[in-house]
Motif scaffolding. Structure first.
Motif, PDB file in Angstrom:
ATOM      1  N   PHE A   1     -43.249 -57.783 -25.237  1.00 51.65           N
ATOM      2  CA  PHE A   1     -43.513 -58.960 -24.417  1.00 51.65           C
ATOM      3  C   PHE A   1     -44.773 -58.768 -23.577  1.00 51.65           C
ATOM      4  CE2 PHE A   1     -39.188 -59.807 -25.651  1.00 51.65           C
ATOM      5  CZ  PHE A   1     -39.196 -61.175 -25.835  1.00 51.65           C
ATOM      6  N   LEU A   2     -45.093 -57.519 -23.239  1.00 48.27           N
ATOM      7  CA  LEU A   2     -46.369 -57.260 -22.592  1.00 48.27           C
ATOM      8  C   LEU A   2     -47.521 -57.538 -23.547  1.00 48.27           C
ATOM      9  CD1 LEU A   2     -45.763 -53.999 -20.520  1.00 48.27           C
ATOM     10  CD2 LEU A   2     -46.377 -56.250 -19.640  1.00 48.27           C
ATOM     11  N   HIS A   3     -47.345 -57.168 -24.815  1.00 48.77           N
ATOM     12  CA  HIS A   3     -48.369 -57.470 -25.805  1.00 48.77           C
ATOM     13  C   HIS A   3     -48.590 -58.976 -25.903  1.00 48.77           C
ATOM     14  CE1 HIS A   3     -49.540 -53.681 -27.627  1.00 48.77           C
ATOM     15  NE2 HIS A   3     -48.303 -53.272 -27.528  1.00 48.77           N
ATOM     16  N   ARG A   4     -47.536 -59.726 -25.789  1.00 50.10           N
ATOM     17  CA  ARG A   4     -47.658 -61.182 -25.804  1.00 50.10           C
ATOM     18  C   ARG A   4     -48.575 -61.652 -24.681  1.00 50.10           C
ATOM     19  NH1 ARG A   4     -42.754 -65.063 -24.035  1.00 50.10           N
ATOM     20  NH2 ARG A   4     -43.665 -67.088 -24.492  1.00 50.10           N
ATOM     21  N   LYS A   5     -48.437 -61.037 -23.510  1.00 44.81           N
ATOM     22  CA  LYS A   5     -49.292 -61.399 -22.380  1.00 44.81           C
ATOM     23  C   LYS A   5     -50.740 -60.976 -22.641  1.00 44.81           C
ATOM     24  CE  LYS A   5     -50.625 -62.692 -18.277  1.00 44.81           C
ATOM     25  NZ  LYS A   5     -49.877 -62.400 -17.042  1.00 44.81           N
ATOM     26  N   PHE A   6     -50.929 -59.752 -23.166  1.00 50.89           N
ATOM     27  CA  PHE A   6     -52.290 -59.286 -23.451  1.00 50.89           C
ATOM     28  C   PHE A   6     -52.987 -60.213 -24.441  1.00 50.89           C
ATOM     29  CE2 PHE A   6     -50.457 -54.735 -22.882  1.00 50.89           C
ATOM     30  CZ  PHE A   6     -50.423 -54.906 -21.508  1.00 50.89           C
ATOM     31  N   VAL A   7     -52.279 -60.513 -25.522  1.00 55.96           N
ATOM     32  CA  VAL A   7     -52.877 -61.362 -26.562  1.00 55.96           C
ATOM     33  C   VAL A   7     -53.192 -62.744 -25.998  1.00 55.96           C
ATOM     34  CG1 VAL A   7     -52.438 -62.528 -28.759  1.00 55.96           C
ATOM     35  CG2 VAL A   7     -51.843 -60.110 -28.494  1.00 55.96           C
ATOM     36  N   GLY A   8     -52.264 -63.302 -25.204  1.00 56.79           N
ATOM     37  CA  GLY A   8     -52.496 -64.620 -24.632  1.00 56.79           C
ATOM     38  C   GLY A   8     -53.718 -64.648 -23.723  1.00 56.79           C
ATOM     39  N   THR A   9     -53.899 -63.588 -22.919  1.00 61.41           N
ATOM     40  CA  THR A   9     -55.063 -63.513 -22.036  1.00 61.41           C
ATOM     41  C   THR A   9     -56.351 -63.450 -22.839  1.00 61.41           C
ATOM     42  OG1 THR A   9     -53.765 -62.373 -20.328  1.00 61.41           O
ATOM     43  CG2 THR A   9     -56.163 -62.185 -20.196  1.00 61.41           C
ATOM     44  N   PHE A  10     -56.360 -62.639 -23.888  1.00 58.02           N
ATOM     45  CA  PHE A  10     -57.577 -62.503 -24.684  1.00 58.02           C
ATOM     46  C   PHE A  10     -57.842 -63.764 -25.512  1.00 58.02           C
ATOM     47  CE2 PHE A  10     -56.634 -57.722 -24.508  1.00 58.02           C
ATOM     48  CZ  PHE A  10     -57.311 -57.616 -23.300  1.00 58.02           C
ATOM     49  N   MET A  11     -56.778 -64.461 -25.922  1.00 57.88           N
ATOM     50  CA  MET A  11     -56.955 -65.726 -26.621  1.00 57.88           C
ATOM     51  C   MET A  11     -57.603 -66.760 -25.698  1.00 57.88           C
ATOM     52  SD  MET A  11     -56.130 -65.620 -29.758  1.00 57.88           S
ATOM     53  CE  MET A  11     -55.152 -64.698 -30.950  1.00 57.88           C
ATOM     54  N   LEU A  12     -57.238 -66.718 -24.425  1.00 58.94           N
ATOM     55  CA  LEU A  12     -57.868 -67.634 -23.474  1.00 58.94           C
ATOM     56  C   LEU A  12     -59.346 -67.296 -23.316  1.00 58.94           C
ATOM     57  CD1 LEU A  12     -57.712 -69.922 -21.431  1.00 58.94           C
ATOM     58  CD2 LEU A  12     -56.936 -68.264 -19.725  1.00 58.94           C
ATOM     59  N   CYS A  13     -59.663 -66.000 -23.252  1.00 57.76           N
ATOM     60  CA  CYS A  13     -61.070 -65.594 -23.183  1.00 57.76           C
ATOM     61  C   CYS A  13     -61.821 -66.084 -24.420  1.00 57.76           C
ATOM     62  CB  CYS A  13     -61.185 -64.074 -23.078  1.00 57.76           C
ATOM     63  SG  CYS A  13     -60.570 -63.392 -21.527  1.00 57.76           S
ATOM     64  N   ARG A  14     -61.176 -66.037 -25.532  1.00 57.89           N
ATOM     65  CA  ARG A  14     -61.800 -66.512 -26.769  1.00 57.89           C
ATOM     66  C   ARG A  14     -61.997 -68.024 -26.723  1.00 57.89           C
ATOM     67  NH1 ARG A  14     -60.697 -65.224 -32.943  1.00 57.89           N
ATOM     68  NH2 ARG A  14     -60.516 -67.300 -33.802  1.00 57.89           N
ATOM     69  N   ARG A  15     -60.988 -68.755 -26.258  1.00 63.53           N
ATOM     70  CA  ARG A  15     -61.098 -70.200 -26.153  1.00 63.53           C
ATOM     71  C   ARG A  15     -62.270 -70.587 -25.242  1.00 63.53           C
ATOM     72  NH1 ARG A  15     -57.547 -74.684 -26.196  1.00 63.53           N
ATOM     73  NH2 ARG A  15     -56.477 -73.561 -27.868  1.00 63.53           N
ATOM     74  N   LEU A  16     -62.468 -69.816 -24.170  1.00 63.77           N
ATOM     75  CA  LEU A  16     -63.520 -70.131 -23.210  1.00 63.77           C
ATOM     76  C   LEU A  16     -64.860 -69.499 -23.592  1.00 63.77           C
ATOM     77  CD1 LEU A  16     -61.604 -69.828 -19.816  1.00 63.77           C
ATOM     78  CD2 LEU A  16     -61.849 -71.797 -21.334  1.00 63.77           C
ATOM     79  N   ARG A  17     -64.883 -68.771 -24.713  1.00 69.21           N
ATOM     80  CA  ARG A  17     -66.111 -68.128 -25.201  1.00 69.21           C
ATOM     81  C   ARG A  17     -66.728 -67.253 -24.104  1.00 69.21           C
ATOM     82  NH1 ARG A  17     -66.544 -73.343 -25.877  1.00 69.21           N
ATOM     83  NH2 ARG A  17     -68.451 -73.538 -24.601  1.00 69.21           N
TER      84      ARG A  17
END
Length: 441
Positions: free
Chosen positions: A412-428
């Motif tokens: 579940f921590l990995h879920r948080k890590f991935v979600g944070t990095f996906m947001l960084c990707r969305r925001l370029r």
């Protein structure tokens, strides 16, 4: 006060047999949309390199509509399936499924009235100057209404769907059965610890008193940080199924990807949220583990990020903090033996795991550490790291390399890590992740 009239919503199915019927219908929609061969390929084989599962838009719409109507644990599963990035579905199907991250059907007003009367009494409306019966948001566990009390407080009221808490156990059991039946569990792995952790977290999310406590604890940890704002809880109106908190204006965090926001603003906000994720792990030892973009608002005027929804907040065991610190240090130094030992310590592999599994998982972890080895700014907008991790991870999964599952709380921590990095990707965004991590090592 708004008039109480029918909003056309469909009732939340709350009985076990009713929910089982809906799960069956959703599974049928998915199977028909993929086709027998496609379902077999999705569950059992690797298929062509990089090929995505084709699911017709009509079948995808029926599938997501069914999950949106059910809410609860089943909708949570759909949200996880729809996480942005290297999806197993075609872009057309993925776009429709992504709607699950932003919507659930609101409950009809007759059900809403029953919930409010049960929680606050039959004359509950006397305490409000205004109550908007049309929800401003609806998710998997409940929906949110804006209201103003007689004493002038502007509130956001999170109101739980009836029957959702009572259906968690049966939903998890049914989902576990489907996962095993469709071959979605790694060969040789026992999914029960992970399912039990999912069960525990969903029961926690459905306990709004526990969420109120988590929100207050997190608000204290954030303090007067100028980058963030956490709403206050209003205990006099909060119950196990209603959470009353400050109403705070803002726009959805992913709106920052639009042209009116500068690159500097995107980089600043992304860096703040990434650093907050590291603080959760290494300092707070308390993490909000649901990375849904809807859990963050942005205030363009103040430049602050509003943090919402603390139902999935989890304490982090000191052993995990130590393990992730060792893994990050090994990844930054590119020391493969130390990385292997950290992987074993975190429970991803046993000490006597087959050598090919050790090498394969260490290789995947090294690939994931690309950001740690990058000097200066890491450009999420031009990176294809997530596709490479996804493709390699899928190959290893289908080859049976993941026959052991680590401590469920780390997943579940990995879920948080991935979600944070996906947001960084969305925001370029561009982030000096290596320097940021170095402060915690």
């Amino acid at each position: 006060m708004s008039q109480f009239s029918d909003n056309g919503g469909r009732a939340v199915p709350s009985q076990r047999l009713s929910r089982l019927w809906h799960i069956g219908r959703a599974t049928t929609d998915l199977a028909v949309g993929v086709g027998a061969r496609g379902l077999w390929d999705m569950a059992r084989t690797r298929g062509a390199s990089g090929q995505r599962i084709r699911l017709s838009p009509a079948a995808t719409q029926r599938f997501t509509d069914r999950l949106a109507r059910m809410r609860g644990a089943v909708m949570k599963m759909g949200q996880m399936m729809s996480m942005d990035g290297a999806d197993v579905f075609t872009p057309e199907a993925a776009a429709i499924m992504a709607s699950l991250r932003e919507r659930a059907e609101p409950m009809p007003l007759s059900q809403l009235a029953q919930v409010l009367e049960r929680e606050w009494g039959s004359d509950w409306n006397k305490g409000f100057r205004r109550f908007d019966f049309t929800p401003i948001a609806a998710a998997s566990i409940g929906q949110v209404h804006r209201a103003e009390t007689r004493d002038g407080r502007q509130l956001a009221l999170k109101i739980q769907f009836p029957g959702v808490r009572e259906s968690i156990d049966s939903d998890i059991d049914n989902l576990g059965f489907l996962a095993r039946t469709l071959g979605m569990v790694p060969k040789g792995a026992d999914p029960r610890p992970l399912l039990e952790e999912a069960r525990r977290q969903l029961h926690q999310e459905a306990d709004y008193q526990a969420e109120a406590e988590a929100l207050e604890a997190y608000r204290t940890l954030i303090g007067d940080d100028p980058a963030f704002l956490v709403p206050a809880v209003h205990r006099d109106l909060s119950t196990n199924r209603v959470l009353a908190m400050d109403y705070i204006e803002g726009v959805s965090i992913d709106r920052l990807s639009e042209n009116q926001f500068s690159r500097q603003e995107r980089d600043r906000v992304s860096s703040a949220l990434t650093d907050l994720t590291l603080r959760e792990l290494f300092e707070f030892q308390l993490a909000q583990t649901d990375p849904n973009f809807g859990n963050y608002f942005y205030q363009p005027e103040s430049g602050r990020v509003v943090l919402l929804d603390f139902g999935a907040t989890a304490r982090i065991a000191p052993s995990l903090v130590t393990g992730f610190r060792r893994l990050a240090a090994a990844g930054m130094a590119d020391e493969v033996p130390a990385m292997h030992q950290a992987i074993v310590d975190l429970g991803y592999l046993s000490a006597d795991a087959p050598r090919q599994n050790v090498d394969a998982l260490t290789e995947l972890m090294r690939l994931s550490g690309e950001m740690l080895r990058t000097e200066g700014l890491y450009d999420f907008g031009s990176s294809d790291l997530f596709e490479r991790i996804y493709q390699r991870g899928r190959e290893l999964y289908l080859d049976g390399a993941f026959s052991e599952l680590p401590d469920p709380s780390s997943l579940f921590l990995h879920r948080k890590f991935v979600g944070t990095f996906m947001l960084c990707r969305r925001l370029r965004a561009r982030i000096d992740f290596r320097a940021m991590m170095a402060r915690y090592l």
